[in-house]
Design an enzyme around this catalytic site. Sequence first.
Site, PDB file in Angstrom:
ATOM      1  N   CYS A   1      -9.701 -46.726 -22.852  1.00 45.68           N
ATOM      2  CA  CYS A   1      -9.936 -47.804 -21.640  1.00 45.68           C
ATOM      3  C   CYS A   1     -11.128 -48.272 -21.691  1.00 45.68           C
ATOM      4  O   CYS A   1     -11.992 -48.451 -20.553  1.00 45.68           O
ATOM      5  CB  CYS A   1      -9.514 -46.964 -20.146  1.00 45.68           C
ATOM      6  SG  CYS A   1      -8.493 -45.784 -20.351  1.00 45.68           S
TER       7      CYS A   1
ATOM      8  N   PRO B   1     -14.470 -53.989 -20.178  1.00 44.50           N
ATOM      9  CA  PRO B   1     -14.676 -55.121 -20.924  1.00 44.50           C
ATOM     10  C   PRO B   1     -15.705 -54.622 -22.116  1.00 44.50           C
ATOM     11  O   PRO B   1     -16.143 -55.504 -22.621  1.00 44.50           O
ATOM     12  CB  PRO B   1     -15.270 -55.896 -19.789  1.00 44.50           C
ATOM     13  CG  PRO B   1     -15.882 -55.055 -18.702  1.00 44.50           C
ATOM     14  CD  PRO B   1     -14.904 -53.998 -18.759  1.00 44.50           C
TER      15      PRO B   1
ATOM     16  N   GLY C   1     -18.831 -52.339 -21.937  1.00 53.06           N
ATOM     17  CA  GLY C   1     -20.274 -52.158 -21.807  1.00 53.06           C
ATOM     18  C   GLY C   1     -20.515 -50.708 -22.617  1.00 53.06           C
ATOM     19  O   GLY C   1     -21.567 -50.667 -23.447  1.00 53.06           O
TER      20      GLY C   1
ATOM     21  N   ASP D   1      -8.007 -50.257 -25.625  1.00 57.55           N
ATOM     22  CA  ASP D   1      -7.480 -50.693 -24.039  1.00 57.55           C
ATOM     23  C   ASP D   1      -6.106 -51.057 -24.063  1.00 57.55           C
ATOM     24  O   ASP D   1      -5.655 -51.889 -25.117  1.00 57.55           O
ATOM     25  CB  ASP D   1      -8.513 -51.467 -23.781  1.00 57.55           C
ATOM     26  CG  ASP D   1      -8.460 -51.532 -22.313  1.00 57.55           C
ATOM     27  OD1 ASP D   1      -9.315 -51.026 -21.512  1.00 57.55           O
ATOM     28  OD2 ASP D   1      -7.831 -52.393 -21.657  1.00 57.55           O
TER      29      ASP D   1
ATOM     30  N   ASP E   1      -1.348 -48.507 -25.537  1.00 58.07           N
ATOM     31  CA  ASP E   1      -1.329 -47.475 -24.345  1.00 58.07           C
ATOM     32  C   ASP E   1      -2.000 -46.147 -25.020  1.00 58.07           C
ATOM     33  O   ASP E   1      -1.484 -45.691 -25.766  1.00 58.07           O
ATOM     34  CB  ASP E   1       0.225 -47.324 -23.803  1.00 58.07           C
ATOM     35  CG  ASP E   1       0.253 -46.342 -22.609  1.00 58.07           C
ATOM     36  OD1 ASP E   1      -0.654 -45.794 -22.716  1.00 58.07           O
ATOM     37  OD2 ASP E   1       1.139 -46.364 -22.048  1.00 58.07           O
TER      38      ASP E   1
ATOM     39  N   ASP F   1     -13.502 -43.600 -19.591  1.00 55.85           N
ATOM     40  CA  ASP F   1     -13.657 -43.958 -18.391  1.00 55.85           C
ATOM     41  C   ASP F   1     -12.170 -44.368 -17.848  1.00 55.85           C
ATOM     42  O   ASP F   1     -11.741 -45.587 -17.920  1.00 55.85           O
ATOM     43  CB  ASP F   1     -14.637 -45.303 -18.458  1.00 55.85           C
ATOM     44  CG  ASP F   1     -15.157 -45.810 -16.854  1.00 55.85           C
ATOM     45  OD1 ASP F   1     -14.784 -45.378 -16.103  1.00 55.85           O
ATOM     46  OD2 ASP F   1     -16.060 -46.716 -17.037  1.00 55.85           O
TER      47      ASP F   1
ATOM     48  N   CYS G   1     -15.360 -44.511 -11.641  1.00 55.00           N
ATOM     49  CA  CYS G   1     -16.383 -45.242 -10.765  1.00 55.00           C
ATOM     50  C   CYS G   1     -15.739 -45.296  -9.398  1.00 55.00           C
ATOM     51  O   CYS G   1     -15.483 -46.013  -8.672  1.00 55.00           O
ATOM     52  CB  CYS G   1     -16.480 -46.856 -11.127  1.00 55.00           C
ATOM     53  SG  CYS G   1     -14.903 -47.673 -11.224  1.00 55.00           S
TER      54      CYS G   1
END
Length: 426
Positions: free
Chosen positions: A241, A244, A246, A262, A288, A304, A357
């Site tokens: 996953c 974008p 980082g 991803d 996937d 993440d 998050c």
Amino acid sequence: MAEETARGGAARLVLGVTEDRQSLGDQIQSGALSRLAPPDRARAQRLALATLRNLNRADAVLKPFLRKAPPPAIRATLRVAVTEIFAEGAAAHGVVSEAVDLARRSGRKTEAFAPMVNAVLRRAAETPAEAWAKQPPAPLPGWLRGRLMSAYGKAATLAMEAAHARGAPLDLTPKDGDAAALAARLGGEKLPTGSVRLTGPAQVSDLPGYAEGDWWVQDAAAALAAKALAPRPGERVLDLCAAPGGKTLQLAAAGACVTALDLSAPRMARLEENLARCRLAAETVVADALTWEGAADFDAVLLDAPCSATGTIRRHPDLPHLRDASGLKEIAALQAALLDRALTLVRPGGRVVFATCSLLPEEGERQVSAAIERHSGLVADRDALALPGVEPGWIGAGGGLRLRPDHWSDRGGMDGFFIACLRRRD
């Protein structure tokens, strides 16, 4: 609603969130601000963010001067105008004049309200600044507030709401790890965890070192996940996953041989752009994670996982208007499946960092404790979380790192995050 001005664009964005439940990101991507020049586009986004963070304050100032609720488009215009006057310090006469003009130009349904907009805003602008300041931060929606109260108590929940209202500064991760040098170069602050924090508005792409790929934007809390993984040069590391990107950039900068996976091709394209700008290399895979049949026996895996994103409200104030509790069980089930999958891809003795998050224990602490129960020989490595700048009280009894928006309140806070490092015994 017209979009010829930044204020009109901001009102449209606010209306899209509060009435149509469309995120700011989706609206912007679909061209909601396409008629504005880039500087006005940036200003419209800033005004919309400020308004969404201060809706309760704006409504409290407007309430004495409204005999009944105006149409949604007019209400959005009023909210943006009041926020600009009290939160942004704009001159009232210019704000009022343009709000009236906006009402007149926005169609037959709103032009009749132009005199009312003029009268209400002129009176509202005379409100003492203390009346704005004394209003409490906007409460979180009940489904989230109740869960946070149960998990952290009333005082911590109120502190998080206050952190959301303050917004978020800009955090950067230096490619070479030299935060002190980057902070000195950009006039920022070196944070205890090794990130660099900038305050005040900034056009990211115009900052020194952006084009050269010397750094990337990444919240200080998010940057700790890759640091907990502690990749070593030459290690085979899988970033699940990943977009974008980082954390992929962090892993690659540390010298690891990174595979970034991803499900989203557009998001993976952004990751590849970031890799190219920063002159870093990683294998990228669009697939996937649950069905991917690629290589296994990685030295380490960073997951993440998709989550409710409740830890990012201070930078995404539209989120409380868009989310509810309806999908939490499905998200938690997906997280568990992804964590189980990550554990099959790491070699015996390897490590998996699980991160979300989210502020919700069911997307953090409970996920880890359940995984340890499901998998024999799986342990949480507390020592991996003893990182520079991490306070001991942030590490829970179950061996996970709980970060909250009210941490570092004197420095501008951080995103809400949960991080745990899991090891499979040989």
